[in-house]
Design a protein around this motif. Structure first.
Motif, PDB file in Angstrom:
ATOM      1  N   LEU A  25       0.833  -1.202   0.000  1.00 48.50           N
ATOM      2  CA  LEU A  25       0.000   0.000   0.000  1.00 48.50           C
ATOM      3  C   LEU A  25       0.868   1.252   0.000  1.00 48.50           C
ATOM      4  N   SER A  26       1.925   1.233   0.858  1.00 52.72           N
ATOM      5  CA  SER A  26       2.763   2.421   0.984  1.00 52.72           C
ATOM      6  C   SER A  26       3.634   2.642  -0.259  1.00 52.72           C
ATOM      7  N   ASN A  27       3.785   1.586  -1.071  1.00 51.92           N
ATOM      8  CA  ASN A  27       4.627   1.731  -2.259  1.00 51.92           C
ATOM      9  C   ASN A  27       3.823   1.700  -3.552  1.00 51.92           C
ATOM     10  N   LYS A  28       2.550   1.991  -3.432  1.00 49.32           N
ATOM     11  CA  LYS A  28       1.660   2.027  -4.591  1.00 49.32           C
ATOM     12  C   LYS A  28       2.081   3.175  -5.510  1.00 49.32           C
ATOM     13  N   THR A  29       2.076   2.935  -6.810  1.00 45.55           N
ATOM     14  CA  THR A  29       2.436   3.981  -7.775  1.00 45.55           C
ATOM     15  C   THR A  29       1.307   4.994  -7.884  1.00 45.55           C
ATOM     16  N   LEU A  30       1.645   6.268  -7.720  1.00 38.90           N
ATOM     17  CA  LEU A  30       0.651   7.346  -7.827  1.00 38.90           C
ATOM     18  C   LEU A  30       0.716   8.028  -9.189  1.00 38.90           C
ATOM     19  N   VAL A  31       1.947   8.201  -9.684  1.00 37.95           N
ATOM     20  CA  VAL A  31       2.154   8.917 -10.949  1.00 37.95           C
ATOM     21  C   VAL A  31       3.217   8.202 -11.767  1.00 37.95           C
ATOM     22  N   GLN A  32       2.986   8.148 -13.062  1.00 40.54           N
ATOM     23  CA  GLN A  32       4.004   7.617 -13.970  1.00 40.54           C
ATOM     24  C   GLN A  32       4.382   8.733 -14.938  1.00 40.54           C
ATOM     25  N   ILE A  33       5.696   9.007 -15.025  1.00 43.33           N
ATOM     26  CA  ILE A  33       6.219  10.027 -15.935  1.00 43.33           C
ATOM     27  C   ILE A  33       7.152   9.313 -16.897  1.00 43.33           C
ATOM     28  N   ASN A  34       6.687   9.071 -18.110  1.00 40.39           N
ATOM     29  CA  ASN A  34       7.403   8.199 -19.050  1.00 40.39           C
ATOM     30  C   ASN A  34       7.693   6.870 -18.342  1.00 40.39           C
ATOM     31  N   ASN A  35       8.969   6.545 -18.104  1.00 43.56           N
ATOM     32  CA  ASN A  35       9.303   5.277 -17.442  1.00 43.56           C
ATOM     33  C   ASN A  35       9.586   5.431 -15.947  1.00 43.56           C
ATOM     34  N   ASN A  59       0.845  21.505   9.202  1.00 44.01           N
ATOM     35  CA  ASN A  59      -0.256  20.745   9.805  1.00 44.01           C
ATOM     36  C   ASN A  59      -1.569  21.509   9.718  1.00 44.01           C
ATOM     37  N   GLU A  60      -1.462  22.834   9.596  1.00 46.76           N
ATOM     38  CA  GLU A  60      -2.656  23.676   9.524  1.00 46.76           C
ATOM     39  C   GLU A  60      -3.339  23.564   8.155  1.00 46.76           C
ATOM     40  N   ALA A  61      -2.597  23.149   7.152  1.00 50.70           N
ATOM     41  CA  ALA A  61      -3.159  23.047   5.791  1.00 50.70           C
ATOM     42  C   ALA A  61      -4.039  21.810   5.676  1.00 50.70           C
ATOM     43  N   SER A  62      -5.022  21.897   4.778  1.00 53.73           N
ATOM     44  CA  SER A  62      -5.900  20.753   4.502  1.00 53.73           C
ATOM     45  C   SER A  62      -5.071  19.607   3.946  1.00 53.73           C
ATOM     46  N   THR A  63      -5.324  18.396   4.443  1.00 53.48           N
ATOM     47  CA  THR A  63      -4.542  17.218   4.037  1.00 53.48           C
ATOM     48  C   THR A  63      -4.600  16.987   2.537  1.00 53.48           C
ATOM     49  N   GLU A  64      -5.783  17.076   1.965  1.00 55.14           N
ATOM     50  CA  GLU A  64      -5.939  16.811   0.527  1.00 55.14           C
ATOM     51  C   GLU A  64      -5.256  17.878  -0.321  1.00 55.14           C
ATOM     52  N   VAL A  65      -5.387  19.138   0.100  1.00 52.50           N
ATOM     53  CA  VAL A  65      -4.738  20.246  -0.621  1.00 52.50           C
ATOM     54  C   VAL A  65      -3.225  20.074  -0.551  1.00 52.50           C
ATOM     55  N   LYS A  68      -2.021  17.246  -2.787  1.00 56.16           N
ATOM     56  CA  LYS A  68      -2.069  17.655  -4.201  1.00 56.16           C
ATOM     57  C   LYS A  68      -0.873  18.539  -4.554  1.00 56.16           C
ATOM     58  N   GLU A  69      -0.577  19.512  -3.685  1.00 53.07           N
ATOM     59  CA  GLU A  69       0.542  20.435  -3.923  1.00 53.07           C
ATOM     60  C   GLU A  69       1.882  19.703  -3.894  1.00 53.07           C
ATOM     61  N   VAL A  70       2.034  18.818  -2.907  1.00 54.83           N
ATOM     62  CA  VAL A  70       3.289  18.082  -2.764  1.00 54.83           C
ATOM     63  C   VAL A  70       3.485  17.126  -3.932  1.00 54.83           C
ATOM     64  N   LEU A  71       2.413  16.484  -4.363  1.00 59.62           N
ATOM     65  CA  LEU A  71       2.504  15.564  -5.506  1.00 59.62           C
ATOM     66  C   LEU A  71       2.906  16.329  -6.767  1.00 59.62           C
ATOM     67  N   ASN A  72       2.342  17.518  -6.937  1.00 60.94           N
ATOM     68  CA  ASN A  72       2.707  18.355  -8.082  1.00 60.94           C
ATOM     69  C   ASN A  72       4.189  18.738  -8.024  1.00 60.94           C
ATOM     70  N   ASN A  73       4.676  19.066  -6.814  1.00 62.28           N
ATOM     71  CA  ASN A  73       6.100  19.393  -6.630  1.00 62.28           C
ATOM     72  C   ASN A  73       6.988  18.200  -6.972  1.00 62.28           C
ATOM     73  N   LYS A 199       1.054  10.368 -16.248  1.00 61.89           N
ATOM     74  CA  LYS A 199      -0.190   9.631 -15.922  1.00 61.89           C
ATOM     75  C   LYS A 199      -0.387   9.629 -14.428  1.00 61.89           C
ATOM     76  N   ILE A 200      -1.484  10.240 -13.970  1.00 59.12           N
ATOM     77  CA  ILE A 200      -1.825  10.191 -12.542  1.00 59.12           C
ATOM     78  C   ILE A 200      -2.745   8.990 -12.358  1.00 59.12           C
ATOM     79  N   LEU A 201      -2.287   8.020 -11.576  1.00 61.87           N
ATOM     80  CA  LEU A 201      -3.002   6.734 -11.441  1.00 61.87           C
ATOM     81  C   LEU A 201      -3.952   6.707 -10.251  1.00 61.87           C
TER      82      LEU A 201
END
Length: 201
Positions: A25-35, A59-65, A68-73, A199-201
Motif C-alpha cells: 500500500l505504501s509503495n503504490k504507484t501514484l504517478v508515472q512520468i514516461n518510465n 499541519n494547519e493546511a488541509s490534508t488533501e490540498v 495535491k501540492e506536494v505531488l505536483n512538486n 499519468k496520474i493513477l
C-alpha cells in the motif's frame, strides 16, 4: 500441543501478510512520468520532511490540498531531474555542501537533528541534499538558457535605490534578475512538461 503450533503459525503467517500488504500500500504507484514513477512512499517522505522543515506549520493546511501540492512538486522535481540528467548538468559536491549548510543555517536546523529525524522517519540521509542539488542544477540550466535575456530597467532601479536607502543598488539589481529568472523558470518548466507523458493513477 499440535493445535497451539498450528495457531501460532497461522498468526505468524497473518502478521507477515499484513506487513507485506502494508508495504504494498505504501509503495503504490501514484504517478508515472514516461518510465519513471512516484509512489505513496515518495509522497509520505516528502510531506514528512516538509512538515519537519516548516516546524509543523503545514499541519494547519488541509490534508488533501497539501497532498495535491506536494505531488505536483514531486512531478516537477522528477521532470527536472530527468532533464538535468539528459543535459548532463553537474553541480560540484563542494557547491552542493555549501548550499546544504546554508539551507540548514537559514532553517535553524542542526545536521545532527536532521539525521535523527531521518532515522526516526526511515528517510535516506541524503534526501535533502539530493533535493538541493536538483534545485541548484535546474537554476544553472535556467541561467544558461535565459541569462542573456535578462534586461534590468536601471532607471527604475536607481529610483528604487533613492527610495530605499537601506538596500544597495547591487541588491536591487540581483532581486530584479531573480524575479525575471523565476518567470523564465516557470515558462520553461511548463514547456518542458509537454515533452513527458504524465499519468496520474
Amino acid at each position: 500441543m499440535k493445535k497451539k503450533y498450528i495457531t501460532l503459525i497461522t498468526i505468524l503467517i497473518l502478521n507477515i501478510c499484513q506487513v507485506i500488504h502494508a508495504n504494498q500500500l505504501s509503495n503504490k504507484t501514484l504517478v508515472q512520468i514516461n518510465n519513471d514513477i512516484i509512489t505513496e512512499l515518495d509522497l509520505r517522505k516528502e510531506i514528512t520532511l516538509l512538515k519537519y522543515l516548516s516546524k509543523n506549520k503545514l499541519n494547519e493546511a488541509s490534508t488533501e490540498v497539501l497532498k495535491k501540492e506536494v505531488l505536483n512538486n514531486l512531478i516537477e522535481r522528477k521532470i527536472k531531474s530527468i532533464e538535468i540528467s539528459n543535459l548532463k548538468v553537474e553541480i560540484s559536491e563542494k557547491e552542493t555542501q555549501f548550499l546544504f549548510y546554508n539551507y540548514l543555517k537559514d532553517k535553524k536546523i542542526s545536521e545532527e537533528n536532521l539525521n535523527s529525524f531521518y532515522k526516526e522517519n526511515e528517510i535516506e540521509h541524503d534526501y535533502l541534499i539530493k533535493v538541493i542539488k536538483i534545485d541548484a542544477s535546474w537554476s544553472k540550466i535556467i541561467k544558461q538558457l535565459y541569462g542573456n535575456r535578462i534586461d534590468v530597467n536601471m532607471t527604475e532601479i536607481n529610483k528604487d535605490s533613492k527610495e530605499n536607502i537601506n538596500i544597495s543598488t547591487d541588491q536591487l539589481v540581483n532581486n530584479e534578475k531573480n524575479i525575471l529568472l523565476n518567470k523564465f523558470e516557470t515558462i520553461h518548466l511548463e514547456k518542458v512538461k509537454k515533452k513527458y507523458l504524465i499519468k496520474i493513477l
